[in-house]
Design an enzyme around this catalytic site. Sequence first.
Site, PDB file in Angstrom:
ATOM      1  N   ARG A 187      -6.287   1.260  18.163  1.00  0.00           N
ATOM      2  CA  ARG A 187      -6.010  -0.177  18.026  1.00  0.00           C
ATOM      3  C   ARG A 187      -5.666  -0.856  19.349  1.00  0.00           C
ATOM      4  O   ARG A 187      -5.754  -2.087  19.443  1.00  0.00           O
ATOM      5  CB  ARG A 187      -4.901  -0.406  16.987  1.00  0.00           C
ATOM      6  CG  ARG A 187      -5.389  -0.145  15.587  1.00  0.00           C
ATOM      7  CD  ARG A 187      -4.363  -0.416  14.515  1.00  0.00           C
ATOM      8  NE  ARG A 187      -5.012  -0.293  13.208  1.00  0.00           N
ATOM      9  CZ  ARG A 187      -4.368  -0.160  12.057  1.00  0.00           C
ATOM     10  NH1 ARG A 187      -3.043  -0.128  12.038  1.00  0.00           N
ATOM     11  NH2 ARG A 187      -5.034  -0.060  10.928  1.00  0.00           N
ATOM     12  N   ASP A 230       2.050  -1.406  11.768  1.00  0.00           N
ATOM     13  CA  ASP A 230       0.722  -1.793  11.269  1.00  0.00           C
ATOM     14  C   ASP A 230       0.355  -3.235  11.602  1.00  0.00           C
ATOM     15  O   ASP A 230      -0.764  -3.675  11.316  1.00  0.00           O
ATOM     16  CB  ASP A 230       0.663  -1.592   9.746  1.00  0.00           C
ATOM     17  CG  ASP A 230       0.682  -0.111   9.375  1.00  0.00           C
ATOM     18  OD1 ASP A 230       0.362   0.727  10.245  1.00  0.00           O
ATOM     19  OD2 ASP A 230       1.026   0.197   8.219  1.00  0.00           O
ATOM     20  N   LYS A 284       0.833  -1.206   0.000  1.00  0.00           N
ATOM     21  CA  LYS A 284       0.000   0.000   0.000  1.00  0.00           C
ATOM     22  C   LYS A 284       0.868   1.256   0.000  1.00  0.00           C
ATOM     23  O   LYS A 284       0.627   2.180  -0.776  1.00  0.00           O
ATOM     24  CB  LYS A 284      -0.920  -0.042   1.231  1.00  0.00           C
ATOM     25  CG  LYS A 284      -1.896   1.110   1.310  1.00  0.00           C
ATOM     26  CD  LYS A 284      -3.193   0.713   1.974  1.00  0.00           C
ATOM     27  CE  LYS A 284      -3.084   0.624   3.480  1.00  0.00           C
ATOM     28  NZ  LYS A 284      -3.144   1.948   4.128  1.00  0.00           N
ATOM     29  N   GLN A 305       4.937   9.034   7.590  1.00  0.00           N
ATOM     30  CA  GLN A 305       4.023   9.937   6.898  1.00  0.00           C
ATOM     31  C   GLN A 305       4.448  11.379   7.092  1.00  0.00           C
ATOM     32  O   GLN A 305       4.416  12.176   6.146  1.00  0.00           O
ATOM     33  CB  GLN A 305       2.590   9.718   7.403  1.00  0.00           C
ATOM     34  CG  GLN A 305       2.045   8.359   7.000  1.00  0.00           C
ATOM     35  CD  GLN A 305       0.648   8.097   7.494  1.00  0.00           C
ATOM     36  OE1 GLN A 305       0.132   8.811   8.359  1.00  0.00           O
ATOM     37  NE2 GLN A 305       0.020   7.066   6.974  1.00  0.00           N
TER      38      GLN A 305
HETATM   39  C1  S3P Z   1       2.639   4.734   6.316  1.00  0.00           C
HETATM   40  C2  S3P Z   1       3.259   5.003   7.499  1.00  0.00           C
HETATM   41  C3  S3P Z   1       2.788   4.509   8.797  1.00  0.00           C
HETATM   42  C4  S3P Z   1       1.749   3.399   8.653  1.00  0.00           C
HETATM   43  C5  S3P Z   1       0.752   3.691   7.581  1.00  0.00           C
HETATM   44  C6  S3P Z   1       1.431   3.881   6.243  1.00  0.00           C
HETATM   45  C7  S3P Z   1       3.211   5.278   5.067  1.00  0.00           C
HETATM   46  O1  S3P Z   1       2.192   5.562   9.523  1.00  0.00           O
HETATM   47  O2  S3P Z   1       1.095   3.181   9.876  1.00  0.00           O
HETATM   48  O3  S3P Z   1      -0.168   2.613   7.477  1.00  0.00           O
HETATM   49  O4  S3P Z   1       2.852   4.806   3.971  1.00  0.00           O
HETATM   50  O5  S3P Z   1       4.042   6.191   5.164  1.00  0.00           O
HETATM   51  P1  S3P Z   1       3.098   6.562  10.431  1.00  0.00           P
HETATM   52  O6  S3P Z   1       4.158   7.041   9.560  1.00  0.00           O
HETATM   53  O7  S3P Z   1       2.172   7.650  10.860  1.00  0.00           O
HETATM   54  O8  S3P Z   1       3.566   5.717  11.568  1.00  0.00           O
END
Ligand code: S3P
Length: 442
Positions: free
Chosen positions: A351, A320, A26, A174
């Site tokens: 969660r 995750d 994803k 993120q």
């Molecule tokens: C993701 C980063 C993670 C993860 C999310 C996808 C990404 O979140 O939990 O499902 O694609 O950068 P965080 O960076 O907030 O931990």
Amino acid sequence: MQNNTISFRVQPGGTLRGEARVPGDKSISHRSIMLGALAEGTTCVTGFLEAEDCLATMNAFRAMGVDIEGPQDGQVCIRGVGLHGLRAPKEPLYLGNSGTSMRLLCGLLAGQHFDSVLTGDVSLSRRPMKRVTEPLRTMGAVVETTEAGTAPLKIRGSTKLRGIHYDMPVASAQVKSCLLLAGLYAAGRTCVREPAPTRDHTERMLAGFSYPVVREGDTVCVQPDGRLVACDIDVPGDISSAAFFMVGAAIGEDADVTLRHVGVNPTRTGVLDILRLMGADIQVVDVREMGGEPVADIRIRSSRLRGIEIPQELVPLAIDEFPVLFVAAACAEGETRLTGAEELRVKESDRIQVMADGLQALGIDAQPTPDGMIVRGGKLSGGKVNSHGDHRIAMAFSVAALRAAGLIEIDDCANVNTSFPSFVELARDMGLNISVIFGEIL
Ligand code: S3P
């Protein structure tokens, strides 16, 4: 108001056996659309995850004038418009359940010459956005949130961004990615320091598009005024989706599962380390590199799991996977303790609370703490649990049935489509006795 609801009904027992290829990653699928759109030339993607979250990203770029062909059988071709070629969307960009879309796009849109608005579903509209809007403001961005710091996000275009050096208070890929994307448009250098390693797909993919990214220890930096050169991308299978079958095989009887072509980027493999510490029989074979990301086949067989203290440094690397790791803990001998994982409270659901409630409903001693959980392994009964619209909770409780004494019914499962639309079909093929019940709430 009328809402279609989906529940899962999973019969107890069964054995997972066989080979499978889980759908595309994803995180990498989102980034392939974003960087492909900003590149010069056409980027073709194979193995793209055709799930609601990634389709939300795709629709957002279409709404900004990007011509995207597909998806068809995981193939997508994006005709890049270059770093400065996006056009103002006519309407707010609706991103559904997808936190990655919203946080990454927020950084990217802060650097555009037009205004934009980002919205999401009920869950996404509750999730914290200050973690991106605050550092973006110090870069000079103008982003409005609700008073609570949540979406809708109103982003003003044509502001002059300046590069910053940001020390992230939370280990978040993120946030890091959001700031790096804003950094492509900022005057000077933008550097982000992470308190612990987080997934590095953005950095790897920028480099794959020939955009210079510099890593100095725990800090990653970009400069503006580069260009992205289109390149083809092969998306590996998502280790976060594979995790359901890994745990399902580890806790079940006589199980033997091989998952092919799974991404094993070291910033994502905490689940393998944690399961191995618990005593799981896991082999990672034929590790190879595909387009800048390591890929492997993973074989897992039934194992006697034992409870452990989960090392804190593994938390961001398995962030995750905790819903399904709590299920593994429920099936292990002894106590499993998780600490340092307060981030789990602000995911698609809380969660920690939702998993503790569900495990307790199934007869397990699961004690939530502010930053984790203490789970004592025991006998899973049947029962009814609610996923609170969280895809990973729904799938975690589905595999719990492999070790349960009775039927497990899981409500509010429609959002499995956000990350793994073929879950039920694949789980059934592998040996899980799962059925889908469609209903309506009036
Ligand atoms: C993701 C980063 C993670 C993860 C999310 C996808 C990404 O979140 O939990 O499902 O694609 O950068 P965080 O960076 O907030 O931990």
